[in-house]
Design an enzyme around this catalytic site. Structure first.
Site, PDB file in Angstrom:
ATOM      1  N   ALA A  76       0.831  -1.204   0.000  1.00  0.00           N
ATOM      2  CA  ALA A  76       0.000   0.000   0.000  1.00  0.00           C
ATOM      3  C   ALA A  76       0.866   1.254   0.000  1.00  0.00           C
ATOM      4  CB  ALA A  76      -0.919  -0.001   1.217  1.00  0.00           C
ATOM      5  N   GLY A 121       0.830  -5.628   0.651  1.00  0.00           N
ATOM      6  CA  GLY A 121      -0.108  -5.771  -0.459  1.00  0.00           C
ATOM      7  C   GLY A 121       0.538  -6.258  -1.732  1.00  0.00           C
ATOM      8  N   GLU A 124       0.530  -9.882  -1.384  1.00  0.00           N
ATOM      9  CA  GLU A 124      -0.856 -10.333  -1.490  1.00  0.00           C
ATOM     10  C   GLU A 124      -1.320 -10.396  -2.939  1.00  0.00           C
ATOM     11  OE1 GLU A 124      -3.155  -9.127   2.519  1.00  0.00           O
ATOM     12  OE2 GLU A 124      -2.130  -7.455   1.551  1.00  0.00           O
ATOM     13  N   GLU A 144       2.517  -6.060   7.822  1.00  0.00           N
ATOM     14  CA  GLU A 144       1.498  -5.069   8.207  1.00  0.00           C
ATOM     15  C   GLU A 144       1.409  -4.804   9.703  1.00  0.00           C
ATOM     16  OE1 GLU A 144       0.041  -6.499   4.131  1.00  0.00           O
ATOM     17  OE2 GLU A 144       1.131  -7.306   5.845  1.00  0.00           O
TER      18      GLU A 144
END
Length: 270
Positions: A76, A121, A124, A144
């Protein structure tokens, strides 16, 4: 490799097709100045590109790559997030989720070509793919909790399905980064290749996959995905439904005919 077509989605995402790989799409994360950090605009573009790819029956395999030399995706965009109010974060959440589910729900096989950093992310996005090809420079992880949140792009659900609950817990709770050799040993990535060859090898794998029946590929992926987590009896029912969806298809008829005639199939794709 010669690019035959290119479609840009917003500023940061490109879909390319290559000469000699007519049925393989390359989905490129293209925000190099930020190491592909996923901003709101970039998330929106990833989702839009996936919508278009999912509707394109000509695409039999997709390869997710990066234009950055040292990173696949660092997760992110925390600089953008730092400017958000709580209300901004709530409003942005559906957009962020759509990017990750867009990759996860692509109906054809998807391969991630990971080099350099694939964190948060970014990892991910790779986990949302069916196969992860990594080169020797890869560093992966879900850090995270070190910034006060949790993996929110599917990581808490996808990682245990890869490596088991205890191993996933250790990786998420410790927030540690895992280098390429250990990542392969733990099953965080599926194939490990020489530095600089991840994209090439992933595209080659995409081409091998795309030589097969597009109807069969999509049905096989659906059965694999829907059957995860079910007991054996329920899983076999999922498989049977997928089999019935292809058993009377033009692809099945062509595949059997081509086998008996000792020729390469010309898939009708229906």
């Amino acid at each position: 490799m010669t690019v035959t077509s290119e479609q840009r989605y917003g500023e940061f995402v490109v879909v390319r097709r290559h000469e000699g790989q007519d049925h393989v799409a390359e989905l490129v994360l293209d925000r190099p100045k930020a190491m592909n950090a996923v901003s709101t605009d970039m998330a929106r573009s990833i989702a839009a590109a996936c919508d278009a790819l999912g509707a394109d029956r000509d695409v039999r395999a997709t390869v997710l790559t990066s234009s950055h030399e040292r990173a696949f995706c660092v997760g992110a965009d925390l600089k953008e997030r730092n400017s958000f109010s709580d209300a901004d974060l709530v409003r942005q959440r559906p957009t962020a989720r759509a990017a990750y589910t867009g990759v996860l729900e692509l109906p054809m096989p998807v391969i991630a070509a990971v080099h350099g950093f694939a964190l948060g992310g970014g990892f991910e996005l790779a986990l949302a793919c069916d196969v992860i090809v990594a080169d020797a420079t890869a560093v992966v992880g879900l850090p995270e909790v070190s910034v006060g949140v949790i993996p929110g792009g599917g990581g808490t659900q996808l990682l245990p399905r890869r490596v088991g609950a205890a191993r996933a817990a250790e990786l998420v709770f410790s927030a540690r980064r895992v280098e390429a050799a250990e990542a392969r040993e733990l099953g965080l990535v599926d194939e490990l290749v020489e530095a600089g060859r991840g994209r090439e090898e992933a595209l080659a794998l995409g081409a091998r996959i795309a030589a097969n029946s597009p109807v069969g590929l999509r049905a096989a992926k659906k059965a694999l995905r829907l059957g995860q987590g079910l007991d054996l009896r329920a899983g076999l029912e999922v498989e049977d439904a997928a089999w019935r969806s292809v058993a009377f298809s033009g692809d099945r008829a062509e595949g059997v005919a081509a086998f008996n005639e000792k020729r390469r199939p010309d898939w009708p794709g229906e």
